[in-house]
Motif scaffolding. Sequence first.
Motif, short mmCIF file in Angstrom:
data_model
loop_
_atom_site.label_atom_id
_atom_site.label_comp_id
_atom_site.label_asym_id
_atom_site.label_seq_id
_atom_site.Cartn_x
_atom_site.Cartn_y
_atom_site.Cartn_z
N LEU A 179 -51.77 -51.39 -49.61
CA LEU A 179 -50.64 -50.79 -49.28
C LEU A 179 -50.34 -49.62 -50.08
O LEU A 179 -50.15 -49.71 -51.37
N ASP A 180 -50.22 -48.54 -49.52
CA ASP A 180 -49.88 -47.35 -50.47
C ASP A 180 -48.29 -47.29 -50.78
O ASP A 180 -47.45 -46.91 -49.66
N LEU A 181 -47.87 -47.59 -51.91
CA LEU A 181 -46.43 -47.80 -52.16
C LEU A 181 -45.43 -46.36 -52.13
O LEU A 181 -44.32 -46.58 -52.04
N LEU A 182 -46.23 -45.47 -52.11
CA LEU A 182 -45.62 -44.11 -52.14
C LEU A 182 -45.15 -43.65 -50.87
O LEU A 182 -44.34 -42.44 -50.76
N LYS A 183 -45.59 -44.25 -49.56
CA LYS A 183 -45.21 -44.11 -48.65
C LYS A 183 -43.91 -44.77 -48.04
O LYS A 183 -44.04 -46.03 -48.03
N PRO A 184 -42.96 -44.34 -47.83
CA PRO A 184 -41.79 -44.90 -47.63
C PRO A 184 -42.14 -45.79 -45.76
O PRO A 184 -42.94 -45.43 -45.27
N LEU A 185 -41.23 -46.52 -45.90
CA LEU A 185 -41.19 -47.44 -44.40
C LEU A 185 -40.98 -46.54 -43.34
O LEU A 185 -40.23 -45.49 -43.62
N PRO A 186 -41.61 -46.89 -42.01
CA PRO A 186 -41.23 -45.89 -40.94
C PRO A 186 -39.55 -46.27 -40.65
O PRO A 186 -38.88 -47.01 -40.99
N ILE A 251 -47.37 -61.25 -68.06
CA ILE A 251 -47.35 -60.03 -67.06
C ILE A 251 -46.27 -59.97 -65.93
O ILE A 251 -46.39 -59.30 -65.26
N VAL A 252 -45.30 -60.81 -66.16
CA VAL A 252 -44.21 -61.04 -65.02
C VAL A 252 -43.16 -59.90 -65.48
O VAL A 252 -42.72 -59.85 -66.62
N ALA A 253 -42.93 -59.06 -64.50
CA ALA A 253 -41.56 -58.11 -64.64
C ALA A 253 -40.74 -58.63 -63.77
O ALA A 253 -40.93 -58.60 -62.61
N PRO A 254 -39.31 -58.92 -64.10
CA PRO A 254 -38.15 -59.29 -63.22
C PRO A 254 -38.37 -58.32 -61.96
O PRO A 254 -37.83 -58.76 -60.91
N HIS A 255 -38.40 -56.98 -62.01
CA HIS A 255 -38.23 -56.20 -60.90
C HIS A 255 -39.30 -56.16 -60.01
O HIS A 255 -39.15 -55.77 -58.90
N ARG A 256 -40.47 -56.96 -60.36
CA ARG A 256 -41.62 -57.24 -59.39
C ARG A 256 -41.59 -58.46 -58.65
O ARG A 256 -42.54 -58.62 -58.14
N VAL A 257 -40.71 -59.08 -59.07
CA VAL A 257 -40.32 -60.47 -58.40
C VAL A 257 -38.82 -60.68 -57.84
O VAL A 257 -38.16 -60.40 -58.28
N SER A 302 -48.13 -47.61 -70.35
CA SER A 302 -48.30 -46.88 -69.09
C SER A 302 -47.94 -47.95 -67.96
O SER A 302 -48.65 -48.92 -67.94
N TYR A 303 -47.36 -47.45 -66.76
CA TYR A 303 -47.02 -48.62 -65.78
C TYR A 303 -48.22 -48.78 -64.90
O TYR A 303 -48.98 -47.74 -64.61
N PRO A 304 -48.54 -50.08 -64.64
CA PRO A 304 -49.83 -50.20 -63.85
C PRO A 304 -49.69 -49.56 -62.36
O PRO A 304 -48.67 -49.45 -61.82
N LYS A 305 -50.74 -49.01 -62.29
CA LYS A 305 -51.14 -48.21 -60.97
C LYS A 305 -51.43 -49.13 -59.75
O LYS A 305 -51.39 -48.42 -58.57
N ARG A 306 -51.79 -50.34 -60.04
CA ARG A 306 -52.27 -50.96 -58.83
C ARG A 306 -51.64 -52.60 -59.19
O ARG A 306 -51.54 -52.93 -60.31
N LEU A 307 -50.79 -53.09 -58.21
CA LEU A 307 -50.37 -54.45 -58.10
C LEU A 307 -51.23 -55.38 -57.31
O LEU A 307 -51.58 -54.90 -56.16
N ARG A 337 -39.55 -50.03 -53.94
CA ARG A 337 -38.61 -48.79 -54.55
C ARG A 337 -38.49 -49.11 -56.00
O ARG A 337 -38.71 -48.08 -56.72
N ASP A 338 -38.39 -50.35 -56.50
CA ASP A 338 -38.64 -50.51 -57.96
C ASP A 338 -39.74 -50.10 -58.64
O ASP A 338 -39.86 -49.51 -59.65
N VAL A 339 -40.97 -50.31 -57.96
CA VAL A 339 -42.12 -50.10 -58.34
C VAL A 339 -42.37 -48.51 -58.40
O VAL A 339 -42.99 -48.00 -59.50
N VAL A 340 -42.13 -47.97 -57.60
CA VAL A 340 -42.31 -46.42 -57.12
C VAL A 340 -41.47 -45.70 -58.16
O VAL A 340 -42.23 -44.68 -58.88
#
Length: 355
Positions: A179-186, A251-257, A302-307, A337-340
């Motif tokens: 999933l390309d996270l840079l693309k917003p939802l429809p 490797i856990v970050a609260p904003h990704r869970v 540097s923030y991870p580019k792939r999750l 949103r938080d990741v982007v």
Amino acid sequence: MSLYGAIALSEVKAKKDLKTFIRVAEEIYAQDPCWVKPLMIERLALLDRTKNPYFDHARAAYWIAWKNGRPVGRISAQIDQLAQKHRGDSIGHFGMIEAIDDRAVFATLLGKAEDWLKAAGCTRIEGPYNLSSNGECGLLVDGFDTPPVLMMGHARPYYQKHLMALGYAKAKDLLAYELDLLKPLPPRLARFIKTVEQNEKITLRQIDMRRYQDELHKIIDIYNDAWSDNWGFVPLTAEEATHLAQDIKPIVAPHRVRLCEVDGKPMGMFVTLPDVNMVLRSFNGRLLPLGWLRLLSGLFISYPKRLRVPLMGVRKIMQKSRYSAALALMMIEHTRRDVVRRGGAMGGIILDFGR
């Protein structure tokens, strides 16, 4: 050591043999630019019967195949009591399979695993599982030009050919999505989520790292309920949940869970982890002497580019209600949103289709 024609088999007993077992893959993938060499310390912990709580309910054996004095393949065979409880007491597993492009080597390895499982009363064999369906599972049959994401396996193209020639057939498709996270939802979905966000019964929150163990146990409890009717499901035990929580905490970050609560009760969860494989590709399987510094830099400076999304689910009681899709979409969108915002770009998820 036993002989199968020109191929010799040795069972792994000592730690030095276990290291040889792990290193079998190195020559096989020496010319594969997409292969990510696993960390020796991580593989040893996975296969160590005294450290991995999987072995509280399972037993396994490991073998190395030799030809002309050099290791040319490996395999494991596993009997998991929880898998047998949920899927039938006749099932056994194979895994950790790697071999050169030689059908005789594959036949020898699989024959040994089959014999070991038959002797223990199994009549069905399924795999590969490293070591269970809660770990790396499945055989790569497409996408060989793509490096594996965290907790996903890799293989050489000829593996499928040899397994099918030896009578193995597909049990289930496992499909990986990106999933390309840079693309917003429809717009339609965005409006739907906005409506759900206004529902006072629903609370969406990040996990509280001060109560990390408790939060992870909530997540595993939701997972065990949400996935319990899925094909291949084996529950994670409390001990495995604690072990997993310890393993992934760095490797856990609260904003990704995300945890989603309905009327104050946890009903959904969504976990993303940075794809450490993107960093590990240059490590050659070693953190020492300075690899750990590069790992920290790659993950935190540097923030991870792939999750990777290893865990996601909504409790069964919600799955047939109008809330089911709403909870899942909310968790995905809020995490996106938080990741982007922090500079992330891609997300990977693997799903098992079919029940």
